[in-house]
Design a protein around this motif. Structure first.
Motif, mmCIF file in Angstrom:
data_model
loop_
_atom_site.group_PDB
_atom_site.id
_atom_site.type_symbol
_atom_site.label_atom_id
_atom_site.label_comp_id
_atom_site.label_asym_id
_atom_site.label_seq_id
_atom_site.Cartn_x
_atom_site.Cartn_y
_atom_site.Cartn_z
ATOM 1 N N LEU A 22 1.016 -1.132 -0.143
ATOM 2 C CA LEU A 22 -0.102 0.036 -0.003
ATOM 3 C C LEU A 22 0.785 1.163 -0.043
ATOM 4 O O LEU A 22 0.467 2.244 -0.626
ATOM 5 C CB LEU A 22 -0.883 0.015 1.330
ATOM 6 N N THR A 42 -6.619 3.927 0.701
ATOM 7 C CA THR A 42 -7.042 3.059 1.604
ATOM 8 C C THR A 42 -8.614 3.023 1.572
ATOM 9 O O THR A 42 -9.250 1.866 1.504
ATOM 10 C CB THR A 42 -6.436 3.176 2.914
ATOM 11 N N LYS A 43 -9.200 4.199 1.597
ATOM 12 C CA LYS A 43 -10.549 4.214 1.387
ATOM 13 C C LYS A 43 -11.145 3.619 0.308
ATOM 14 O O LYS A 43 -12.256 2.751 0.164
ATOM 15 C CB LYS A 43 -11.003 5.771 1.692
ATOM 16 N N ARG A 46 -10.671 -0.168 -0.002
ATOM 17 C CA ARG A 46 -11.701 -0.930 0.910
ATOM 18 C C ARG A 46 -13.010 -0.934 0.341
ATOM 19 O O ARG A 46 -14.006 -2.006 0.327
ATOM 20 C CB ARG A 46 -11.831 -0.275 2.333
ATOM 21 N N THR A 58 -3.171 -6.121 2.230
ATOM 22 C CA THR A 58 -1.728 -5.455 2.002
ATOM 23 C C THR A 58 -0.800 -5.588 3.076
ATOM 24 O O THR A 58 -1.325 -6.160 4.165
ATOM 25 C CB THR A 58 -2.388 -4.053 1.471
ATOM 26 N N SER A 60 2.152 -2.650 5.034
ATOM 27 C CA SER A 60 2.476 -1.274 5.487
ATOM 28 C C SER A 60 3.604 -1.453 6.146
ATOM 29 O O SER A 60 3.867 -2.312 7.047
ATOM 30 C CB SER A 60 1.281 -0.793 6.012
ATOM 31 N N LYS A 83 -4.870 3.882 7.239
ATOM 32 C CA LYS A 83 -4.808 2.782 6.963
ATOM 33 C C LYS A 83 -5.389 1.698 7.978
ATOM 34 O O LYS A 83 -6.038 0.640 7.730
ATOM 35 C CB LYS A 83 -3.360 2.524 6.622
ATOM 36 N N LYS A 86 -9.210 2.169 8.834
ATOM 37 C CA LYS A 86 -9.952 1.705 7.871
ATOM 38 C C LYS A 86 -10.216 0.183 7.670
ATOM 39 O O LYS A 86 -11.248 -0.539 7.158
ATOM 40 C CB LYS A 86 -9.692 2.274 6.136
ATOM 41 N N ALA A 87 -9.122 -0.446 8.196
ATOM 42 C CA ALA A 87 -8.963 -1.760 8.145
ATOM 43 C C ALA A 87 -9.973 -2.603 8.993
ATOM 44 O O ALA A 87 -10.234 -2.226 10.203
ATOM 45 C CB ALA A 87 -7.418 -2.393 8.635
#
Length: 135
Positions: A22, A42-43, A46, A58, A60, A83, A86-87
């Protein structure tokens, strides 16, 4: 995006999107800070994974200050904490020099959306040398 959607139509199961990795992605024609770009990427990734009813995997980097820490935590992610926000699941990988000498590594579930995490959520893996021989 259109290529992913077209590919998914041909599958008979939910797809898994793997992004390697990412932090190397960037948004063209933007003058914003890198962390804002990573948050947007990221948004969007997803959102795409949800749209295709699939998964997104992913990796990071951690920030430099975390290099010497025994335990890597979700707060140690570099550039953009969004990141992590959002996960759905965040798994950290840690290894001390001594663990490396013994061929072990630690995995820790740092975040699992909609699940309570037990206090001891680390898993030690000792078969890495066996795994590495296949790579």
């Amino acid at each position: 995006r259109s290529d992913v959607l077209r590919f998914c139509e041909e599958l008979d199961r939910p797809p898994l999107i793997i992004v390697d990795y990412l932090d190397e992605l960037s948004i063209r024609n933007t003058s914003s800070e890198e962390r804002h770009g990573l948050a947007r990427i990221t948004k969007e990734l997803r959102k795409l994974a949800c749209e295709i009813s699939g998964g997104l995997w992913t990796a990071s980097q951690i920030h430099r200050a975390a290099y010497d820490q025994k335990y890597v935590k979700k707060e140690n992610v570099s550039e953009s904490i969004s990141k992590v926000e959002k996960a759905d699941v965040v798994i950290t990988i840690s290894q001390t020099d001594q663990e490396a000498n013994f061929g072990t590594i630690r995995f820790c579930v740092e975040k699992a959306r909609e699940r309570a995490l037990p206090p001891d959520r680390q898993v030690m893996a000792t078969a890495l040398k066996d795994i590495q021989s296949f790579i």
